[in-house]
Design an enzyme around this catalytic site. Structure first.
Site, short mmCIF file in Angstrom:
data_model
loop_
_atom_site.label_atom_id
_atom_site.label_comp_id
_atom_site.label_asym_id
_atom_site.label_seq_id
_atom_site.Cartn_x
_atom_site.Cartn_y
_atom_site.Cartn_z
N LYS A 1 56.21 36.40 45.55
CA LYS A 1 56.11 35.30 44.58
C LYS A 1 55.91 35.85 43.17
O LYS A 1 56.63 35.47 42.25
CB LYS A 1 54.94 34.37 44.94
CG LYS A 1 54.86 33.15 44.03
CD LYS A 1 53.61 32.33 44.30
CE LYS A 1 52.42 32.91 43.55
NZ LYS A 1 51.24 32.02 43.54
N ASP B 1 55.44 28.63 45.25
CA ASP B 1 54.00 28.44 45.17
C ASP B 1 53.65 27.19 45.97
O ASP B 1 54.48 26.62 46.68
CB ASP B 1 53.54 28.36 43.72
CG ASP B 1 54.01 27.10 43.01
OD1 ASP B 1 54.77 26.30 43.61
OD2 ASP B 1 53.61 26.89 41.85
#
Length: 248
Positions: A119, A137
């Site tokens: 991420k 997320d």
């Protein structure tokens, strides 16, 4: 599903033409550090904290030489400050020792850095290097499941599924639009369904408040007339800059 997903993306592009990363940064190193700090806290709190951090440690070399206890005090407002300090010291030392003090522009190199996962790497690649990436997320994962794009919970699997729906050129901006929508309208506990511009396309319409007047009261950030996450937002952002730490 694919046609509906792509139409949702087009609609979100019209709603949020100003979508952007909501972390303040001036270079790849600052974005990398800010993204690591953003775990388990808000982008606003990170943005309120990083000015002092980067004033004290503007380069990887400076940060790698930091006294841990002094860095901990600076980043304490972001939470989990001891673990984050360890990660920042480690990634800064790795940048200094292995990459000539520069943030690498490849996924396989970024994920080797302490505290950096897919991420974080995709955030840095997409926004500091222009390399397309999908940032999964909590907001992104929640919305793509509400929209029935996937029922996967694992972020890596979610990323793979969504990557197969959209052309690579859309990945970075798609991430921003979805996150913007999740923060402003499609909230976790009480989505503002009655004020949602893509409600006709949403298979989960009705999970939240459907009365338009009540739904409008749930809108956040510029949608609700309040400051956004960044102290230094892009010039085209229609909302208010966030306040500095201690300014309310």
């Amino acid at each position: 599903m694919v046609r509906r997903a792509r139409r949702i993306n087009r609609e979100l592009a019209e709603v949020y033409p100003y979508a952007h990363p909501e972390l303040d940064f001036r270079n790849p190193f600052e974005l990398l550090v800010a993204t690591v700090l953003s775990a388990q806290t808000t982008d606003l709190r990170v943005n309120q904290t990083t000015p002092a951090l980067f004033a004290a440690y503007p380069t990887p070399e400076d940060m790698a030489a930091a006294v841990p206890e002094e860095m901990e005090e600076i980043i304490r407002p972001t939470g989990f400050f001891r673990a984050k300090t360890k990660s920042l010291l480690g990634l800064s030392a790795a940048l200094r020792d292995d990459f000539g003090g520069e943030v690498p522009g490849r996924l396989k190199d970024l994920v080797k850095l302490p505290g950096v996962g897919r991420k974080t790497a995709n955030v840095v690649l997409g926004n500091a290097f222009g390399v397309p990436g999908i940032t999964v997320d909590t907001h992104f994962g929640r919305l793509v499941r509400r929209w029935k794009w996937t029922d996967e919970e694992d972020p890596v699997k979610v990323e793979a599924v969504v990557a197969g729906i959209f052309p690579k050129s859309e990945w970075t901006m798609l991430s921003h639009r979805v996150v913007f929508h999740g923060r402003r309208i499609c909230h976790a506990r009480k989505p503002a369904c009655g004020a949602c511009p893509i409600a006709p396309l949403c298979p989960s319409y009705g999970e939240g408040e459907t009365d338009p007047e009540k739904a409008r009261k749930l809108l956040k950030y510029e949608m609700g007339g309040y400051p956004g996450q960044r102290l230094s937002p892009p010039a085209d952002y229609p909302g208010k800059p966030a306040p500095a730490l201690g300014a309310g």
